[in-house]
Design a protein around this motif. Structure first.
Motif, PDB file in Angstrom:
ATOM      1  N   ILE A   1      -4.220   7.816  -5.052  1.00 13.01           N
ATOM      2  CA  ILE A   1      -2.956   8.432  -4.680  1.00 13.01           C
ATOM      3  C   ILE A   1      -2.172   8.066  -5.774  1.00 13.01           C
ATOM      4  N   GLU A   2      -1.920   6.990  -6.160  1.00 15.04           N
ATOM      5  CA  GLU A   2      -0.930   6.801  -7.572  1.00 15.04           C
ATOM      6  C   GLU A   2      -0.910   7.818  -8.505  1.00 15.04           C
ATOM      7  N   ARG A   3      -2.146   8.350  -8.790  1.00 13.23           N
ATOM      8  CA  ARG A   3      -2.483   9.409  -9.989  1.00 13.23           C
ATOM      9  C   ARG A   3      -1.806  10.671  -9.217  1.00 13.23           C
ATOM     10  N   ALA A   4      -2.071  10.905  -8.163  1.00 16.64           N
ATOM     11  CA  ALA A   4      -1.648  12.268  -7.642  1.00 16.64           C
ATOM     12  C   ALA A   4      -0.016  12.070  -7.263  1.00 16.64           C
ATOM     13  N   LEU A   5       0.393  10.975  -7.159  1.00 17.80           N
ATOM     14  CA  LEU A   5       1.857  10.769  -6.853  1.00 17.80           C
ATOM     15  C   LEU A   5       2.311   9.718  -7.667  1.00 17.80           C
ATOM     16  N   PRO A   6       2.609   9.906  -8.919  1.00 22.74           N
ATOM     17  CA  PRO A   6       2.961   8.662  -9.892  1.00 22.74           C
ATOM     18  C   PRO A   6       4.250   8.217  -9.520  1.00 22.74           C
ATOM     19  N   GLY A   7       5.318   9.207  -9.080  1.00 20.79           N
ATOM     20  CA  GLY A   7       6.535   8.669  -8.745  1.00 20.79           C
ATOM     21  C   GLY A   7       6.915   7.914  -7.477  1.00 20.79           C
ATOM     22  N   ALA A   8       5.614   7.822  -6.520  1.00 18.63           N
ATOM     23  CA  ALA A   8       5.952   7.213  -5.288  1.00 18.63           C
ATOM     24  C   ALA A   8       5.868   5.646  -5.255  1.00 18.63           C
ATOM     25  N   PRO A   9       6.180   5.105  -4.576  1.00 11.88           N
ATOM     26  CA  PRO A   9       6.394   3.612  -4.613  1.00 11.88           C
ATOM     27  C   PRO A   9       4.991   3.124  -4.034  1.00 11.88           C
ATOM     28  N   THR A  10       4.676   2.007  -4.527  1.00  7.93           N
ATOM     29  CA  THR A  10       2.963   1.533  -4.274  1.00  7.93           C
ATOM     30  C   THR A  10       2.878   1.393  -2.681  1.00  7.93           C
ATOM     31  N   HIS A  11       3.915   1.105  -2.016  1.00  5.97           N
ATOM     32  CA  HIS A  11       3.912   0.660  -0.772  1.00  5.97           C
ATOM     33  C   HIS A  11       5.094   1.552   0.138  1.00  5.97           C
ATOM     34  N   GLY A  12       4.557   2.266   0.918  1.00  5.70           N
ATOM     35  CA  GLY A  12       5.437   3.501   1.615  1.00  5.70           C
ATOM     36  C   GLY A  12       6.170   2.871   2.435  1.00  5.70           C
ATOM     37  N   PRO A  13       6.823   3.689   3.467  1.00  9.44           N
ATOM     38  CA  PRO A  13       7.978   3.194   4.510  1.00  9.44           C
ATOM     39  C   PRO A  13       7.080   2.682   5.877  1.00  9.44           C
ATOM     40  N   LEU A  14       5.784   3.242   5.780  1.00  5.85           N
ATOM     41  CA  LEU A  14       5.104   2.843   7.110  1.00  5.85           C
ATOM     42  C   LEU A  14       3.998   1.716   6.875  1.00  5.85           C
ATOM     43  N   ALA A  15       4.061   1.173   5.494  1.00  7.36           N
ATOM     44  CA  ALA A  15       3.389  -0.013   5.109  1.00  7.36           C
ATOM     45  C   ALA A  15       3.860  -1.251   6.120  1.00  7.36           C
ATOM     46  N   PRO A  16       2.656  -2.343   6.122  1.00  2.00           N
ATOM     47  CA  PRO A  16       2.912  -3.169   6.936  1.00  2.00           C
ATOM     48  C   PRO A  16       4.190  -4.223   6.332  1.00  2.00           C
ATOM     49  N   SER A  17       5.116  -4.669   7.102  1.00  2.00           N
ATOM     50  CA  SER A  17       6.302  -5.173   6.604  1.00  2.00           C
ATOM     51  C   SER A  17       5.989  -6.795   6.543  1.00  2.00           C
ATOM     52  N   ALA A  18       6.844  -7.518   6.065  1.00  2.00           N
ATOM     53  CA  ALA A  18       6.650  -8.800   6.260  1.00  2.00           C
ATOM     54  C   ALA A  18       6.862  -9.473   7.536  1.00  2.00           C
ATOM     55  N   PRO A  19       6.105 -10.503   7.887  1.00  2.00           N
ATOM     56  CA  PRO A  19       5.868 -10.994   9.160  1.00  2.00           C
ATOM     57  C   PRO A  19       7.374 -11.301   9.838  1.00  2.00           C
ATOM     58  N   SER A  20       7.491 -11.041  11.155  1.00  2.00           N
ATOM     59  CA  SER A  20       8.902 -11.319  11.835  1.00  2.00           C
ATOM     60  C   SER A  20       9.180 -12.628  11.888  1.00  2.00           C
ATOM     61  N   ARG A  21      10.229 -12.840  11.884  1.00  2.00           N
ATOM     62  CA  ARG A  21      11.138 -14.206  11.940  1.00  2.00           C
ATOM     63  C   ARG A  21      10.606 -14.840  13.319  1.00  2.00           C
ATOM     64  N   GLY A  22      10.504 -14.151  14.505  1.00  2.00           N
ATOM     65  CA  GLY A  22      10.118 -14.584  15.589  1.00  2.00           C
ATOM     66  C   GLY A  22       8.592 -15.313  15.634  1.00  2.00           C
ATOM     67  N   ARG A  23       8.299 -15.629  16.907  1.00  2.00           N
ATOM     68  CA  ARG A  23       6.895 -16.094  17.014  1.00  2.00           C
ATOM     69  C   ARG A  23       6.445 -15.741  18.387  1.00  2.00           C
TER      70      ARG A  23
END
Length: 530
Positions: A379-401
């Protein structure tokens, strides 16, 4: 303030119309009308302090049920259509009586508005690669088939201001990128359907959003060709094997019904049925019924593969051609999720196919499994300018539990009294070391602003746990499907902390606060906490 002067002529006219509507109803059949919206419900008493709300609710309820209403809408819109005008903001009047659906963007997706970003494309490719890899590991094939939109096949009949489809629109861009990263797994059906239209055979009817049976047959032939390339040895059946049905009991004419002019225009639609379908046996997988409900079709064809088909409404013309090539076909609708790992685990299909009309393709990779490093590199070869983690990638864990339901804060009280609704989907639910990745949408389809407060609940032998979940994601696909942009702010996407959840298997349920309490949405069962 000057007192309003009564207008006897106006009052008499209104009374005459009301009387005529009641008297003529047994004599004149009302025009067929399906507005593509939910009509106003009966007014609800909410206390003396909200009398103004009650008045507005009563006005809307009476207006939507005025006896002469379907006649007036149908007759007026038929007159407007005769001069090339539409009486609905959901329907665009084109040339020579052709109608086109307006999702609120005035054919924006066909015009590449808004444009696809590299980040969005990269995340979409991650989803595609992850699905292909997951199924290949199980010895199964994955195929995405993309019917074209009407305005891309018949631009010459579009509105005068429509410049025609853009070659840079999202569906074509994604199909091209898929050919570079996962060759052979995406079939854009523009070319075979366009060939039908160019030949003079009707590929879309004037008064409906969907393709005809002839266009669907051309698409079917292209799909079979691609399946053979993936090792599914099935020969394309000739069109003569199928029985044509012109119009039928309820012909597709959704745009004419939205305008209320279906009784005034010549409807012509040709579909096809497979005579062998009389021997098929259908098993329903839930209490729901109807074509969108999850179901299993056993065709009686021994020795043939099993297909899991996730689809939208374009499948209605396509499935009669496909079913006979498989011993068993599991059918599910995209509203219940674009990726159904639960059905894959249950039925072990040989082929998993996603059918989604081109304007919905950009949303279709939601809820995919994690992707491999090898795919990331492609994917990085096809889109070298794209971020390695897109907008729908898993985020950091929430602060809640997650906390035990019995110890939940007062703000989450009342979940057991929630009202289950069908207008929702948990598109993604993955447990891993970082937490529970969950995404989807839930809405009661109300036009009124709704709270963003929500909750996720895990229930299993080890306990019953709940954690807050914000409902603040914009989901354009939901607004497009329900033809109501106001319901777009209905999504959720988060990585929830699992620190205090014991290992074991859990069922997931998602909730959202409404003005009258909680509404609930069932998620996948048997999620395993390592």
């Amino acid at each position: 303030m000057e007192k309003p002067v009564p207008r006897p002529g106006l009052i008499a006219t209104v009374l005459l119309l009301m009387a005529a509507a009641f008297l003529l109803r047994p004599l004149i059949k009302p025009p067929q009308l399906q507005e593509g919206r939910v009509l106003a419900g009966p007014p609800a008493w909410a206390g003396i302090a909200r009398l103004d709300d009650l008045r507005h609710q009563t006005d809307a309820w009476v207006a939507d049920r005025f006896p002469a209403r379907p006649y007036l809408i149908g007759w007026l819109n038929a007159a407007r259509l005769a001069i090339g005008d539409s009486g609905s903001d959901r329907v665009l009047a084109g040339r020579k009586g052709w109608l086109f659906y307006n999702d609120g963007t005035r054919l924006g997706p066909a015009r590449a508005k808004p444009p696809l970003t590299d980040a969005e494309a990269a995340e979409w490719l991650r989803g595609l690669s992850a699905r292909v890899e997951t199924l290949q590991a199980q010895g199964a094939a994955y195929l995405v088939v993309v019917p074209p939109a009407k305005e891309t096949i018949y631009p010459q009949f579009g509105p005068a201001w429509y410049p025609g489809p853009s070659p840079r629109r999202t569906s074509l861009t994604l199909a091209s990128l898929a050919a570079r990263t996962e060759p052979g797994h995406v079939v854009h059906l523009r070319d075979p359907v366009l060939a039908v239209a160019v030949s003079g055979t009707q590929a879309f009817s004037r008064h409906d959003t969907h393709w005809t049976g002839d266009a669907a047959y051309a698409a079917y032939a292209a799909i079979l060709q691609r399946l053979r390339a993936q090792g599914v040895a099935q020969a394309t059946r000739p069109l003569s094997d199928f029985q044509p049905v012109v119009n039928g009991v309820n012909p597709p004419r959704d745009l004419a019904l939205m305008l209320g002019v279906a009784s005034f225009v010549p409807i012509h639609y040709r579909g096809y049925v497979d005579p062998a379908a009389d021997a098929y046996r259908t098993t329903w997988l839930s209490e729901r019924r109807g074509w969108t409900a999850p179901q299993v079709v056993d065709t009686g064809e021994t020795g043939k593969p099993t297909l899991l088909l996730t689809r939208d409404s374009f499948s209605n013309a396509l499935t009669p051609f496909l079913l006979g090539h498989f011993s068993r076909v599991v059918l599910t609708h995209i509203d219940d999720g674009f990726w159904r790992q639960d059905l894959i685990d249950r039925f072990h299909p040989d082929v998993v196919m996603l059918e989604v009309q081109e304007h919905g393709l950009g949303f279709a990779m939601r809820g995919s499994p994690p992707v491999s490093e090898a795919a990331e590199t492609r994917i990085e070869r096809a889109l070298p300018g794209a971020p390695t983690h897109g907008p729908l990638a898993p985020s950091a864990p929430s602060r809640g539990r997650f906390v035990p339901l019995s110890a939940a804060p007062a703000a989450l009280a009342g979940l057991d009294a929630s009202v289950p609704i069908p207008t929702c989907a948990v598109d993604q639910a993955l447990m891993h070391a970082r937490g529970l990745v969950v995404a989807g949408w839930i809405s009661d389809l109300s036009a009124e602003p709704r709270p963003t407060q929500g909750a996720a609940r895990l229930s299993g032998p080890a306990g019953d746990f709940v954690q807050p979940l914000e409902m603040n994601q914009v989901r354009p696909d939901v607004g497009i499907y329900f033809k109501r942009p106001v319901v777009e702010p209905s999504g959720f996407s988060s990585t929830l902390n699992l620190q205090d959840v014991p290992p074991g298997a859990y069922d997931l349920r998602v909730y959202r606060r409404s003005p009258t309490g909680w509404i609930g949405c069932a998620g996948p069962k048997g999620l395993v906490r390592p």
